[in-house]
Scaffold this motif. Structure first.
Motif, PDB file in Angstrom:
ATOM      1  N   GLN A 144     -12.345  -8.112  -9.811  1.00 30.29           N
ATOM      2  CA  GLN A 144     -13.135  -6.909 -10.427  1.00 30.29           C
ATOM      3  C   GLN A 144     -12.274  -6.206 -11.406  1.00 30.29           C
ATOM      4  O   GLN A 144     -12.710  -5.697 -12.393  1.00 30.29           O
ATOM      5  N   PHE A 145     -11.100  -6.162 -11.274  1.00 25.20           N
ATOM      6  CA  PHE A 145     -10.270  -5.515 -12.137  1.00 25.20           C
ATOM      7  C   PHE A 145     -10.029  -6.185 -13.562  1.00 25.20           C
ATOM      8  O   PHE A 145     -10.413  -5.625 -14.567  1.00 25.20           O
ATOM      9  N   ASN A 146      -9.991  -7.482 -13.746  1.00 23.24           N
ATOM     10  CA  ASN A 146     -10.041  -8.283 -15.026  1.00 23.24           C
ATOM     11  C   ASN A 146     -11.305  -8.234 -15.638  1.00 23.24           C
ATOM     12  O   ASN A 146     -11.281  -8.162 -17.114  1.00 23.24           O
ATOM     13  N   ARG A 147     -12.498  -8.259 -14.765  1.00 19.02           N
ATOM     14  CA  ARG A 147     -13.578  -8.174 -15.543  1.00 19.02           C
ATOM     15  C   ARG A 147     -13.936  -6.834 -16.226  1.00 19.02           C
ATOM     16  O   ARG A 147     -14.322  -6.501 -17.243  1.00 19.02           O
ATOM     17  N   ALA A 148     -13.583  -5.613 -15.402  1.00 17.87           N
ATOM     18  CA  ALA A 148     -13.671  -4.192 -16.030  1.00 17.87           C
ATOM     19  C   ALA A 148     -12.941  -3.978 -17.249  1.00 17.87           C
ATOM     20  O   ALA A 148     -13.205  -3.540 -18.150  1.00 17.87           O
ATOM     21  N   MET A 149     -11.563  -4.602 -17.238  1.00 19.02           N
ATOM     22  CA  MET A 149     -10.827  -4.304 -18.172  1.00 19.02           C
ATOM     23  C   MET A 149     -11.185  -5.009 -19.423  1.00 19.02           C
ATOM     24  O   MET A 149     -11.111  -4.658 -20.657  1.00 19.02           O
ATOM     25  N   ILE A 152     -14.245  -3.310 -20.944  1.00 19.01           N
ATOM     26  CA  ILE A 152     -14.185  -1.994 -21.624  1.00 19.01           C
ATOM     27  C   ILE A 152     -13.182  -2.077 -22.732  1.00 19.01           C
ATOM     28  O   ILE A 152     -13.246  -1.506 -23.715  1.00 19.01           O
ATOM     29  N   PHE A 153     -12.012  -2.910 -22.357  1.00 22.63           N
ATOM     30  CA  PHE A 153     -10.910  -2.941 -23.449  1.00 22.63           C
ATOM     31  C   PHE A 153     -11.128  -4.352 -24.293  1.00 22.63           C
ATOM     32  O   PHE A 153      -9.964  -4.472 -25.419  1.00 22.63           O
ATOM     33  N   ARG A 154     -11.818  -5.212 -24.176  1.00 24.96           N
ATOM     34  CA  ARG A 154     -12.014  -6.592 -24.889  1.00 24.96           C
ATOM     35  C   ARG A 154     -10.635  -7.357 -24.643  1.00 24.96           C
ATOM     36  O   ARG A 154     -10.473  -8.013 -25.430  1.00 24.96           O
ATOM     37  N   ALA A 155      -9.945  -7.286 -23.656  1.00 27.04           N
ATOM     38  CA  ALA A 155      -8.740  -8.012 -23.348  1.00 27.04           C
ATOM     39  C   ALA A 155      -8.398  -8.128 -21.871  1.00 27.04           C
ATOM     40  O   ALA A 155      -8.972  -7.242 -21.109  1.00 27.04           O
ATOM     41  N   THR A 156      -7.395  -9.149 -21.472  1.00 30.87           N
ATOM     42  CA  THR A 156      -7.182  -9.207 -20.107  1.00 30.87           C
ATOM     43  C   THR A 156      -6.078  -8.142 -19.872  1.00 30.87           C
ATOM     44  O   THR A 156      -5.247  -7.604 -20.776  1.00 30.87           O
ATOM     45  N   PRO A 157      -5.789  -7.827 -18.567  1.00 33.64           N
ATOM     46  CA  PRO A 157      -4.800  -6.888 -18.515  1.00 33.64           C
ATOM     47  C   PRO A 157      -3.358  -7.410 -18.731  1.00 33.64           C
ATOM     48  O   PRO A 157      -2.681  -6.780 -19.280  1.00 33.64           O
ATOM     49  N   LYS A 158      -2.961  -8.703 -18.980  1.00 33.53           N
ATOM     50  CA  LYS A 158      -1.583  -9.360 -19.371  1.00 33.53           C
ATOM     51  C   LYS A 158      -1.841  -9.016 -20.979  1.00 33.53           C
ATOM     52  O   LYS A 158      -0.493  -8.688 -21.410  1.00 33.53           O
ATOM     53  N   GLU A 159      -2.920  -9.143 -21.591  1.00 40.42           N
ATOM     54  CA  GLU A 159      -2.893  -8.761 -23.176  1.00 40.42           C
ATOM     55  C   GLU A 159      -2.668  -7.262 -23.511  1.00 40.42           C
ATOM     56  O   GLU A 159      -1.996  -6.954 -24.299  1.00 40.42           O
ATOM     57  N   LEU A 160      -3.099  -6.763 -22.526  1.00 42.98           N
ATOM     58  CA  LEU A 160      -3.150  -5.189 -22.770  1.00 42.98           C
ATOM     59  C   LEU A 160      -1.692  -4.844 -22.449  1.00 42.98           C
ATOM     60  O   LEU A 160      -1.181  -4.156 -23.413  1.00 42.98           O
ATOM     61  N   ARG A 161      -0.820  -5.187 -21.683  1.00 44.26           N
ATOM     62  CA  ARG A 161       0.366  -5.048 -21.108  1.00 44.26           C
ATOM     63  C   ARG A 161       1.289  -5.361 -22.406  1.00 44.26           C
ATOM     64  O   ARG A 161       2.201  -4.639 -22.928  1.00 44.26           O
TER      65      ARG A 161
END
Length: 411
Positions: A144-149, A152-161
């Motif tokens: 759910q977290f990965n899908r939402a990110m 909304i942000f067009r990137a995975t949490p790993k890419e955002l970090r």
């Protein structure tokens, strides 16, 4: 409040002050980032609007404000819009319509955006693992977290970090440090003064411009510290037994220090008043402080902070090893209800979900003020009575709560 600008030709939305200069005919405006996201826009990588405080308009209907507070408290983490509407006595359809009219977004979209924005800030601020960030932000699963990110942000949490900037990371020698954004103007010295007025000894302290307090989280004690950070944020340091659901701890902190509601309309209208105008002009960033728990504030009002501190020392959970005079977590209503103390009846009533019954009108109004009422006014409080003088408080309706805070600070 903050207005977000979205550019049709780029599909990006920005916060005020961003260096982008689109043509006016290509710009749409939104009052909530969630509304821009629901319309298909993504956050600007330059101005990073997720780092700006999102506030609800102070002229929004009471039912919308109540719904927002329930969402902030985590109601939609496990519930749905039908349950939320039932809790408020309206249909889910009617509630969605009111949200759309006043916030430009549905309750579910509002909740999802809040979780994603909080997680995005945690990816910047902290070194918590991606899994810990997901559960700290209130997501039910990593999927759910990965899908939402991604949505909304067009990137995975790993890419955002990996995109965080060098000065984003907040180094900590203990606890978890996070930024708590606010919309300027915001007067932290005034707010910490207000919090210090009713601070319960052993449970709360105000020292050197920092507010600290003990808390209980899922049956285990912890401690939070709030202090100045920058032009658009405070710094929160949390010492907690676990990080799951930290978003709700931070949301309660935001309500406690008044950053979750920017009183734009109230401030504008009171600024024209002969008595309050000079006070508002002098301190435009004054907000209304909230509560950590209603019961704790009710006891403080009923018996005074000093006596409330004695009750905490006698019946509260000890928290050894803390500085700044912090020693105990304030006891719950269930605990004090079983004692022979004079506040036992108050505790029994509030443990049963009832509102406290204060015989004194000033006490009733002070309690309503701290719980977020817009028009509370403790007229019989000597400090308020002296500050009002010959003025007619009726002309300050429906914003007498903010008027009260300014009058208290003027003494």
């Amino acid at each position: 409040m903050t207005t977000y600008s979205a550019v049709r030709t780029t599909g990006i939305y920005c916060r005020p002050g961003c260096g982008a200069k689109p043509k006016a005919e290509n710009v749409r405006t939104f009052e909530q980032p969630a509304a821009a996201e629901a319309a298909g826009y993504r956050a600007c990588l330059r101005c990073r609007p997720y780092r700006v405080a999102g506030t609800v308009p102070d002229e929004a209907p009471e039912i919308v404000c109540r719904a927002v507070q329930l969402i902030i408290g985590g109601f939609l983490d496990d519930g749905n819009e039908d349950a939320l509407g039932a809790r408020l006595g309206v249909s889910a359809r009617h509630l969605r319509r009111m949200f759309h009219d006043h916030l430009g977004v549905t309750p579910d979209q509002f909740a999802r955006s809040r979780r994603a924005h909080f997680a995005r800030r945690m990816l910047d601020d902290s070194d918590l693992s991606i899994a810990d960030v997901a559960f700290a932000a209130g997501f039910g699963s990593l999927r759910q977290f990965n899908r939402a990110m991604r949505d909304i942000f067009r990137a995975t949490p790993k890419e955002l970090r990996a995109r965080r900037r060098r000065d984003d990371r907040l180094a900590a020698d203990g606890g978890l440090v996070l930024r708590l954004p606010f919309t300027a103007p915001y007067d932290w010295p005034a707010m910490v003064t207000l919090l210090g007025r009713g601070a319960i000894p052993g449970v709360e302290s105000v020292v050197d411009g920092h507010y600290r307090r003990t808390i209980m989280l899922d049956g285990a004690p912890g401690m939070i510290e709030i202090g100045p950070g920058g032009d658009d944020h405070l710094l929160v340091r949390a010492h907690l037994p676990h990080w799951e659901g930290v978003i709700h701890v931070v949301s309660r902190i935001a309500g406690l220090v008044g950053v979750d509601l920017d009183p734009v309309v109230a401030r504008t209208e009171l600024a024209t008043d002969a008595v309050l105008g000079p006070l508002v002009t002098r301190r435009p960033g004054v907000r209304i402080s909230g509560v950590w728990t209603p019961f704790e504030v009710a006891v403080g009002i009923a018996v005074g902070p000093a006596r409330a501190g004695e009750l905490a020392a006698r019946y509260g959970v000890p928290v050894p090893g803390l500085d700044h005079g912090l020693t105990h977590v304030f006891p719950s209503a269930d605990v004090l209800a079983e004692t022979g103390e004079p506040v036992a009846e108050l505790a029994k009533a509030m443990a049963a979900g009832e509102e406290p019954r204060f015989a004194d009108a000033s006490a009733r109004e002070h309690f309503a003020l701290r719980l977020g009422a817009r028009d509370a006014f403790p007229a019989t409080d000597p400090a308020i009575r002296d500050a009002v003088g010959d003025a007619d408080p009726e002309r300050w309706r429906p914003w007498r709560s903010l008027a009260t805070v300014h009058l208290l600070l003027s003494g």
